[in-house]
Design an enzyme around this catalytic site. Structure first.
Site, mmCIF file in Angstrom:
data_model
loop_
_atom_site.group_PDB
_atom_site.id
_atom_site.type_symbol
_atom_site.label_atom_id
_atom_site.label_comp_id
_atom_site.label_asym_id
_atom_site.label_seq_id
_atom_site.Cartn_x
_atom_site.Cartn_y
_atom_site.Cartn_z
ATOM 1 N N GLU A 302 0.844 -1.209 0.000
ATOM 2 C CA GLU A 302 0.000 0.000 0.000
ATOM 3 C C GLU A 302 0.874 1.251 0.000
ATOM 4 O O GLU A 302 0.561 2.248 -0.655
ATOM 5 C CB GLU A 302 -0.932 0.022 1.218
ATOM 6 C CG GLU A 302 -1.980 -1.066 1.208
ATOM 7 C CD GLU A 302 -2.771 -1.121 -0.084
ATOM 8 O OE1 GLU A 302 -3.325 -0.098 -0.497
ATOM 9 O OE2 GLU A 302 -2.829 -2.213 -0.690
ATOM 10 N N TRP A 305 1.746 1.950 -3.421
ATOM 11 C CA TRP A 305 0.702 2.654 -4.198
ATOM 12 C C TRP A 305 0.894 4.165 -4.037
ATOM 13 O O TRP A 305 0.790 4.932 -4.981
ATOM 14 C CB TRP A 305 -0.712 2.284 -3.709
ATOM 15 C CG TRP A 305 -1.317 1.115 -4.401
ATOM 16 C CD1 TRP A 305 -1.501 -0.125 -3.879
ATOM 17 C CD2 TRP A 305 -1.832 1.073 -5.747
ATOM 18 N NE1 TRP A 305 -2.097 -0.933 -4.812
ATOM 19 C CE2 TRP A 305 -2.315 -0.223 -5.960
ATOM 20 C CE3 TRP A 305 -1.936 2.008 -6.782
ATOM 21 C CZ2 TRP A 305 -2.891 -0.622 -7.167
ATOM 22 C CZ3 TRP A 305 -2.517 1.617 -7.984
ATOM 23 C CH2 TRP A 305 -2.980 0.319 -8.173
ATOM 24 N N TRP A 334 -20.542 13.009 -19.749
ATOM 25 C CA TRP A 334 -20.884 12.960 -18.320
ATOM 26 C C TRP A 334 -22.264 13.570 -18.075
ATOM 27 O O TRP A 334 -22.662 14.516 -18.755
ATOM 28 C CB TRP A 334 -19.836 13.715 -17.496
ATOM 29 C CG TRP A 334 -18.432 13.186 -17.601
ATOM 30 C CD1 TRP A 334 -17.371 13.804 -18.178
ATOM 31 C CD2 TRP A 334 -17.942 11.928 -17.129
ATOM 32 N NE1 TRP A 334 -16.235 13.020 -18.091
ATOM 33 C CE2 TRP A 334 -16.560 11.852 -17.447
ATOM 34 C CE3 TRP A 334 -18.519 10.830 -16.469
ATOM 35 C CZ2 TRP A 334 -15.756 10.753 -17.130
ATOM 36 C CZ3 TRP A 334 -17.714 9.735 -16.150
ATOM 37 C CH2 TRP A 334 -16.363 9.701 -16.478
ATOM 38 N N ASN A 369 -10.539 2.913 2.654
ATOM 39 C CA ASN A 369 -10.113 2.769 1.257
ATOM 40 C C ASN A 369 -11.101 1.978 0.393
ATOM 41 O O ASN A 369 -11.422 2.377 -0.728
ATOM 42 C CB ASN A 369 -8.737 2.092 1.190
ATOM 43 C CG ASN A 369 -8.270 1.908 -0.242
ATOM 44 O OD1 ASN A 369 -8.146 2.873 -0.983
ATOM 45 N ND2 ASN A 369 -8.066 0.668 -0.647
ATOM 46 N N TRP A 387 -15.619 12.458 -12.973
ATOM 47 C CA TRP A 387 -14.758 12.115 -11.832
ATOM 48 C C TRP A 387 -14.150 13.353 -11.180
ATOM 49 O O TRP A 387 -13.843 13.350 -9.991
ATOM 50 C CB TRP A 387 -13.645 11.157 -12.284
ATOM 51 C CG TRP A 387 -12.785 11.681 -13.403
ATOM 52 C CD1 TRP A 387 -13.043 11.580 -14.741
ATOM 53 C CD2 TRP A 387 -11.558 12.415 -13.293
ATOM 54 N NE1 TRP A 387 -12.052 12.199 -15.465
ATOM 55 C CE2 TRP A 387 -11.120 12.708 -14.605
ATOM 56 C CE3 TRP A 387 -10.781 12.833 -12.226
ATOM 57 C CZ2 TRP A 387 -9.961 13.422 -14.870
ATOM 58 C CZ3 TRP A 387 -9.617 13.541 -12.484
ATOM 59 C CH2 TRP A 387 -9.217 13.831 -13.798
ATOM 60 N N TRP A 410 -9.160 8.498 -8.065
ATOM 61 C CA TRP A 410 -10.353 8.848 -8.853
ATOM 62 C C TRP A 410 -10.212 8.395 -10.302
ATOM 63 O O TRP A 410 -11.150 7.855 -10.890
ATOM 64 C CB TRP A 410 -10.641 10.356 -8.766
ATOM 65 C CG TRP A 410 -11.466 10.621 -7.546
ATOM 66 C CD1 TRP A 410 -11.008 11.020 -6.324
ATOM 67 C CD2 TRP A 410 -12.880 10.408 -7.405
ATOM 68 N NE1 TRP A 410 -12.051 11.076 -5.435
ATOM 69 C CE2 TRP A 410 -13.203 10.714 -6.065
ATOM 70 C CE3 TRP A 410 -13.895 9.994 -8.263
ATOM 71 C CZ2 TRP A 410 -14.505 10.617 -5.580
ATOM 72 C CZ3 TRP A 410 -15.194 9.899 -7.788
ATOM 73 C CH2 TRP A 410 -15.493 10.210 -6.460
HETATM 74 C C1 FAD Z 1 -11.033 7.652 -4.912
HETATM 75 C C2 FAD Z 1 -9.870 7.582 -3.952
HETATM 76 C C3 FAD Z 1 -9.365 8.748 -3.400
HETATM 77 C C4 FAD Z 1 -8.270 8.712 -2.510
HETATM 78 N N1 FAD Z 1 -7.772 9.875 -1.989
HETATM 79 C C5 FAD Z 1 -6.692 9.855 -1.171
HETATM 80 C C6 FAD Z 1 -6.137 11.050 -0.643
HETATM 81 O O1 FAD Z 1 -6.574 12.174 -0.943
HETATM 82 N N2 FAD Z 1 -5.083 10.941 0.219
HETATM 83 C C7 FAD Z 1 -4.555 9.729 0.558
HETATM 84 O O2 FAD Z 1 -3.594 9.671 1.342
HETATM 85 N N3 FAD Z 1 -5.042 8.585 0.053
HETATM 86 C C8 FAD Z 1 -6.094 8.606 -0.790
HETATM 87 N N4 FAD Z 1 -6.599 7.436 -1.280
HETATM 88 C C9 FAD Z 1 -5.901 6.167 -0.976
HETATM 89 C C10 FAD Z 1 -6.397 5.398 0.274
HETATM 90 O O3 FAD Z 1 -7.786 5.278 0.252
HETATM 91 C C11 FAD Z 1 -5.966 6.054 1.583
HETATM 92 O O4 FAD Z 1 -4.580 6.325 1.553
HETATM 93 C C12 FAD Z 1 -6.237 5.120 2.778
HETATM 94 O O5 FAD Z 1 -7.600 4.818 2.848
HETATM 95 C C13 FAD Z 1 -5.774 5.788 4.051
HETATM 96 O O6 FAD Z 1 -6.092 5.015 5.176
HETATM 97 P P1 FAD Z 1 -4.965 4.342 6.058
HETATM 98 O O7 FAD Z 1 -3.936 5.351 6.406
HETATM 99 O O8 FAD Z 1 -5.634 3.613 7.150
HETATM 100 O O9 FAD Z 1 -4.337 3.315 5.010
HETATM 101 P P2 FAD Z 1 -3.499 1.974 5.206
HETATM 102 O O10 FAD Z 1 -4.292 0.888 4.617
HETATM 103 O O11 FAD Z 1 -3.013 1.805 6.579
HETATM 104 O O12 FAD Z 1 -2.259 2.224 4.205
HETATM 105 C C14 FAD Z 1 -1.057 2.852 4.636
HETATM 106 C C15 FAD Z 1 -0.742 4.055 3.797
HETATM 107 O O13 FAD Z 1 -0.513 3.667 2.444
HETATM 108 C C16 FAD Z 1 -0.957 4.688 1.566
HETATM 109 N N5 FAD Z 1 -2.015 4.139 0.712
HETATM 110 C C17 FAD Z 1 -2.840 3.106 1.002
HETATM 111 N N6 FAD Z 1 -3.640 2.853 -0.055
HETATM 112 C C18 FAD Z 1 -3.315 3.741 -1.011
HETATM 113 C C19 FAD Z 1 -3.786 3.984 -2.327
HETATM 114 N N7 FAD Z 1 -4.744 3.232 -2.892
HETATM 115 N N8 FAD Z 1 -3.259 5.008 -3.020
HETATM 116 C C20 FAD Z 1 -2.265 5.768 -2.494
HETATM 117 N N9 FAD Z 1 -1.779 5.574 -1.255
HETATM 118 C C21 FAD Z 1 -2.297 4.578 -0.522
HETATM 119 C C22 FAD Z 1 -1.498 5.811 2.431
HETATM 120 O O14 FAD Z 1 -0.475 6.745 2.620
HETATM 121 C C23 FAD Z 1 -1.840 5.087 3.726
HETATM 122 O O15 FAD Z 1 -1.842 5.929 4.845
HETATM 123 C C24 FAD Z 1 -7.695 7.454 -2.188
HETATM 124 C C25 FAD Z 1 -8.222 6.278 -2.743
HETATM 125 C C26 FAD Z 1 -9.290 6.343 -3.614
HETATM 126 C C27 FAD Z 1 -9.835 5.063 -4.195
#
Ligand code: FAD
Length: 495
Positions: A302, A305, A334, A369, A387, A410
């Protein structure tokens, strides 16, 4: 003590608001006898980038906490408010002149406007004979250092991840740096309390609760909504998460479980470094990216990502211009039904899991997420809404709003991006709900109207079970709207 390279250094902080493992701060402390820190708020530019009240409150309150920690080490933190990025180079030149600065240190930022601002600062300070050093800090490796065989940036996550792991699986290279040493109490006297710059802008030591037209978010000095700000809160969360990381891969998709780290607000304002996260997870994983703990391995992926999307904005700056990565998707017709969008924003679509998720976002500034993917797919496919409207709304609400991750997420969901979900794979919100919130626990927490529904009924309440004045009927038929969206995208492909 050996003489340092520069008598006086200035660290320009942006979204890297911490003492621990901060490359620019560490480099400045190592190379300068005396050290000051500056933060420049640009509320008009922030607004034009879509930053909302919550993320700005997180930034300013974290800054306040950091200022106190820095002062304990006799390092002053100055605050300056301008309106736009365009004014930054000249202001920094004046600051360097008035504070007699010999070198400027900052950590690199990657979206297009930030890169342009930083290049302009370097150019302007060149004429002042002040060298500028930008360090790699927000990412694990500098964007541009990891490319495909043909030297291009990766467009797809999996090969990016493979290349990253192949290069770094020995686990080395990401050791965190210590917090800077204090330059000594005598250095306090070196710095003035405040200075006046041209245009009546003052460089001051007090940090406001809000800037420009941003509204003050409840929470006082130490909180934003329910989020406690600052480095120590971030480190406590990281430590607590290390105790449950081994189950992460099994539980991370269930929004009712506290299974994910919830560190994103801290990673984004920089209260926590990504290297600290990697250090913890590698420790749980035998020192390797692919190792003994499936949970730690899955969490490291993650973090990759996050890394992937940061690299993407550098290689493909088109995405910073409000454009889809796939040009053909600019033709998508859209929907213009703004009422649908409003109901989605308010969590009043009549689709329980979507409503619960949107209300979680509105109340807490964060969304799980799995649900970010579900609501984004619902808006862009079932409601066929642009979007960019969803992207903007998330930026406004999220306490962890980050351009690269948000835009990437997005565009992924809307099938317009680099590493996009294939257009024919549309999430069914009802099946997602049954699978990932089987008892309806998460829905009940955010949609009290459905509290009395059984686990069987709660995902899609049968017609007649609820009065329409209590809970709305579904905004669309998910089967029909899915079919329509697929046709629209299929026509783009053939067109
Ligand atoms: C439509 C959409 C919009 C999003 N907008 C943002 C946003 O504005 N800011 C943001 O930080 N994340 C965003 N994310 C990614 C992800 O949803 C969040 O990082 C995550 O939910 C944060 O929760 P956590 O810290 O408990 O994640 P954990 O599951 O604990 O993951 C650890 C860290 O990994 C990174 N991470 C995890 N998943 C992703 C991912 N898919 N993409 C990029 N980084 C990721 C984050 O920094 C996160 O804190 C988005 C995802 C989607 C699908």
């Amino acid at each position: 003590m050996p003489k340092k390279l520069y008598p006086r250094g200035l660290v320009w902080l942006r979204n890297d608001l911490r003492m621990d493992d901060n490359t620019a701060l560490y480099r400045a402390a190592t190379n300068c006898d005396a050290l000051a820190v500056v933060f420049i708020a640009c509320p008009e530019t922030w607004r034009s980038h879509g930053d909302g009240d919550n993320v700005v409150a997180m930034r300013l309150r974290t800054l306040k906490a950091l200022q106190a920690s820095l002062w304990k080490k006799h390092i002053p933190l100055y605050f300056l408010q301008l309106d736009t990025f365009a004014r930054v180079p000249r202001a920094l030149a004046q600051i360097c002149r008035k504070l007699d600065i010999d070198a400027l240190f900052a950590n690199a930022e990657y979206p297009l406007n930030e890169q342009r601002r930083d290049a302009a600062v370097r150019e302007t300070l060149k004429s002042e004979c002040v060298p500028v050093e930008y360090s790699t800090d927000r990412t694990l490796t500098s964007p541009g250092s990891l490319t495909t065989g043909s030297g291009e940036g990766f467009k797809v996550y999996t090969p990016f991840k493979r290349a990253f792991i192949a290069r770094f699986d020995n686990g080395g290279g990401f050791e965190p740096l210590p917090a800077p040493r204090s330059p000594g109490a005598e250095h306090r006297a070196v710095w003035p309390e405040w200075i006046t710059l041209a245009g009546e802008h003052n460089l001051i030591r007090s940090i406001p609760d809000s800037v420009g037209d941003y509204n003050v978010v409840p929470g006082g000095d130490r909180k934003v909504l329910g989020w406690t700000v600052g480095e120590s809160a971030a480190n406590k969360l990281l430590k607590a998460f290390s105790g449950r990381i081994s189950d992460y891969h099994n539980q991370r998709d269930y929004p009712a479980m506290a299974a994910t780290s919830r560190l994103s607000p801290y990673l984004n304002c920089g209260a926590l470094s990504v290297r600290r996260c990697v250090q913890m997870a590698l420790g749980e994983n035998g020192g390797h990216w692919v190792g003994r703990s499936a949970g730690a391995g899955s969490w490291l992926c993650e973090l990759l990502w996050r890394e992937f999307y940061q690299h993407l904005v550098v290689h493909y700056p088109r995405v910073c211009r409000n454009l889809p990565f796939k040009p053909e998707t600019e033709q998508v017709p859209w929907s213009r039904r703004s009422a649908d969008f409003e109901r989605w924003c308010q969590g009043q679509t009549g689709v329980p899991i979507v409503d619960a998720a949107m209300r979680q976002l509105n109340q807490t500034g964060w969304m799980h997420n799995r649900l970010r993917m579900v609501v984004a797919s619902f808006l862009t496919k079932n409601l066929l809404t642009d979007w960019r409207k969803g992207e903007r709304y998330f930026m406004q609400q999220l306490v962890d709003a980050d351009f690269a991750a948000n835009n990437g997420g997005w565009q992924w969901a809307a099938s317009t991006g680099t590493d996009a979900a294939p257009y024919f794979r549309v999430f069914n919100p009802y099946s997602q709900s049954k699978k990932f919130d089987p008892e309806g626990e998460f829905i009940r927490a955010f949609v009290p109207e459905l509290e009395g529904c059984s686990a069987r009924d709660i995902h899609c309440p049968p017609v007649g079970l609820l009065r329409s004045e209590d809970y709305p009927a579904p905004i669309c038929d998910v089967t029909q709207s899915r079919k329509h969206a697929i046709e629209v995208f299929a026509n783009l492909k053939s067109g």
